[in-house]
Design an enzyme around this catalytic site. Structure first.
Site, PDB file in Angstrom:
ATOM      1  CG  ASP A 178       8.893 -18.659   6.447  1.00  8.23           C
ATOM      2  OD1 ASP A 178       9.822 -19.473   6.511  1.00  8.23           O
ATOM      3  OD2 ASP A 178       8.148 -18.531   5.451  1.00  8.23           O
ATOM      4  CG  HIS A 219      13.157 -17.988   4.161  1.00 11.98           C
ATOM      5  ND1 HIS A 219      11.888 -18.320   3.767  1.00 11.98           N
ATOM      6  CD2 HIS A 219      13.048 -16.805   4.836  1.00 11.98           C
ATOM      7  CE1 HIS A 219      11.042 -17.381   4.196  1.00 11.98           C
ATOM      8  NE2 HIS A 219      11.731 -16.470   4.845  1.00 11.98           N
ATOM      9  CG  ASP A 243      10.836 -13.856   7.074  1.00 10.77           C
ATOM     10  OD1 ASP A 243      10.319 -12.845   7.590  1.00 10.77           O
ATOM     11  OD2 ASP A 243      10.394 -14.400   6.045  1.00 10.77           O
ATOM     12  CB  CYS A 249       9.514 -24.139   5.171  1.00  6.73           C
ATOM     13  SG  CYS A 249      10.936 -23.695   4.195  1.00  6.73           S
ATOM     14  CG  ASP A 277      14.911 -23.074   5.608  1.00  2.54           C
ATOM     15  OD1 ASP A 277      14.803 -22.285   4.661  1.00  2.54           O
ATOM     16  OD2 ASP A 277      13.968 -23.350   6.383  1.00  2.54           O
TER      17      ASP A 277
HETATM   18  O1  DAV Z   1      15.013 -21.466  -3.035  1.00  2.86           O
HETATM   19  O2  DAV Z   1      16.047 -20.863  -1.300  1.00  2.86           O
HETATM   20  C1  DAV Z   1      13.742 -21.311   0.217  1.00  2.86           C
HETATM   21  C2  DAV Z   1      12.437 -20.940   0.803  1.00  2.86           C
HETATM   22  C3  DAV Z   1      12.277 -21.409   2.154  1.00  2.86           C
HETATM   23  N1  DAV Z   1      11.127 -20.771   2.786  1.00  2.86           N
HETATM   24  C4  DAV Z   1      15.018 -21.097  -1.894  1.00  2.86           C
HETATM   25  C5  DAV Z   1      13.725 -20.920  -1.204  1.00  2.86           C
END
Ligand code: DAV
Length: 373
Positions: free
Chosen positions: A129, A256, A207, A358, A258
């Site tokens: 992040d 995010h 991030d 992550c 990913d």
């Molecule tokens: O549900 O997209 C992803 C979090 C990754 N740090 C989501 C959370």
């Protein structure tokens, strides 16, 4: 430079680089053979102080817990279970020939303040992040959460070492994180609504996890922590060697990329079937794999993520992929597409808001800067 070529009194620029103790930083994508990685830690994991930036991304069933526990430690048994899984993950990576580095714990419950606000910290569990590696450069991100203001300090010993090893080290403009950055009237658009983002364009914030690297092309999304100002800062900072593409997905609560769009190898893209209803044209010649429905039981606490964290896999090269041990559907999907899944228990770590992607920062992958589109 020999002493003859130098001006009188000029000091040779060698002293820092001469203290090299580690290999170089070099990583251009998500799949070249992984040689060195930072794995996060859960030491001192603490609920952040309650703030308007949180509700847009916390699961609704966690809001009451976060309000009640603001500034207090996460349950010690949850932290311990996550720590054990991280240790297993590190053993597995090491066994696969990857050099693993860890941040230094910093105190997370000390109150700190700026001219405008005060906060305490959260954790150093998710290097993905707060740090972005592009080529031989590590960038400290201007994160939008006040509770993450000092998070990169946990990585400073490593950053200094990598700098001495020859990498470029930079940081986004130090954000003020004043009230003007946040939409005080934010209300939930609901599961079907278009996203209503809680951050404004007051100053650049981002991030690293809102960016995913495919060589010369970097895929990005605007989110509740990454604004256009931040994306534009990064675009200019990286310069002409890279193209930053911004896509919008069907995600009412983006934070995010990913667990939404995950390139696994050249020509192979894993997408979230709920959020990616139209695959970006950029990937038109790629095979698209739709992530299977997550298997995490409702009773399992997920403090800061949706169950789609099942997509958050880590590639060790174009074939080996680290997958959660209990995630049978994901394991089968990976095998069907010719990958070699490596299994690791990680559900207790998932509770803290991330999975293998992550929890890591790939410092070095063996490979060159290329174009894949
Ligand atoms: O549900 O997209 C992803 C979090 C990754 N740090 C989501 C959370």
């Amino acid at each position: 430079m020999t002493s003859d070529e130098m001006n009188a009194g000029e000091v040779a620029p060698t002293s820092v680089a001469d203290q090299r103790t580690c290999g170089p930083v070099s990583s251009f994508n998500e799949w070249d053979p992984l040689e060195e990685v930072i794995v996060g830690i859960v030491d001192d994991a603490t609920f952040p102080p309650w703030h308007v930036a949180l509700p847009p991304v916390l699961p609704t069933n966690q809001h009451a817990t976060f309000r009640a526990c603001a500034g207090r430690p996460f349950p010690p048994e949850a932290v311990e279970a996550a720590r054990r899984e991280l240790a297993e993950f590190v053993r597995i990576l090491t066994g696969e020939g990857v050099v693993v580095r860890r941040p230094e714990p910093i105190p997370q419950r000390v109150e700190y303040r700026t001219l405008d606000w005060s906060s305490s910290g959260m954790y150093a569990a998710m290097p993905r992040d707060v740090l972005l590696v592009v080529g031989d450069e590590i960038i400290e991100c201007p994160t939008a959460w006040r509770s993450r203001y000092y998070e990169t300090l946990a990585y400073r010993p490593l950053l200094k070492e990598y700098f001495r090893g020859g990498c470029r080290w930079s940081a986004g403009p130090k954000p003020e994180l004043r009230d003007e950055l946040y939409d005080a009237d934010w209300s939930d658009p609901g599961a079907d609504g278009p996203a209503r983002l809680v951050i404004t364009e007051f100053e650049p914030t981002f991030d690293a996890a809102d960016f995913i690297r495919c060589g010369r092309d970097i895929i990005a999304q605007k989110s509740n922590v990454t604004n256009e100002f931040g994306i534009e800062w990064l675009r200019r900072h990286l310069g002409d060697s890279y193209t930053v593409h911004v896509f919008e997905f069907d995600d009412p609560h983006p934070m995010h990329i990913d667990a939404t769009l995950v390139p696994l190898a050249p020509g192979k893209l894993l997408v979230n079937p709920e959020r990616v209803t139209r695959v970006p044209n950029l990937f038109k010649s790629w095979d698209v794999m739709y992530a299977p429905a997550p298997m995490i039981p409702d009773a399992h606490p997920l403090y800061m993520t949706s169950k789609w964290i099942n997509m958050n896999v880590l590639m060790l090269d174009e074939e080996r992929v680290v997958v959660e041990r209990q995630d049978e559907p994901m394991i089968s999907l990976m095998k069907r597409y010719g990958f070699t899944p490596i299994l690791c228990d990680f559900r207790n770590f998932n509770s803290f808001g991330g999975s293998f992607h992550c929890a890591t920062l790939d410092v070095r992958r063996r490979g060159e800067l290329q174009s894949y589109f």
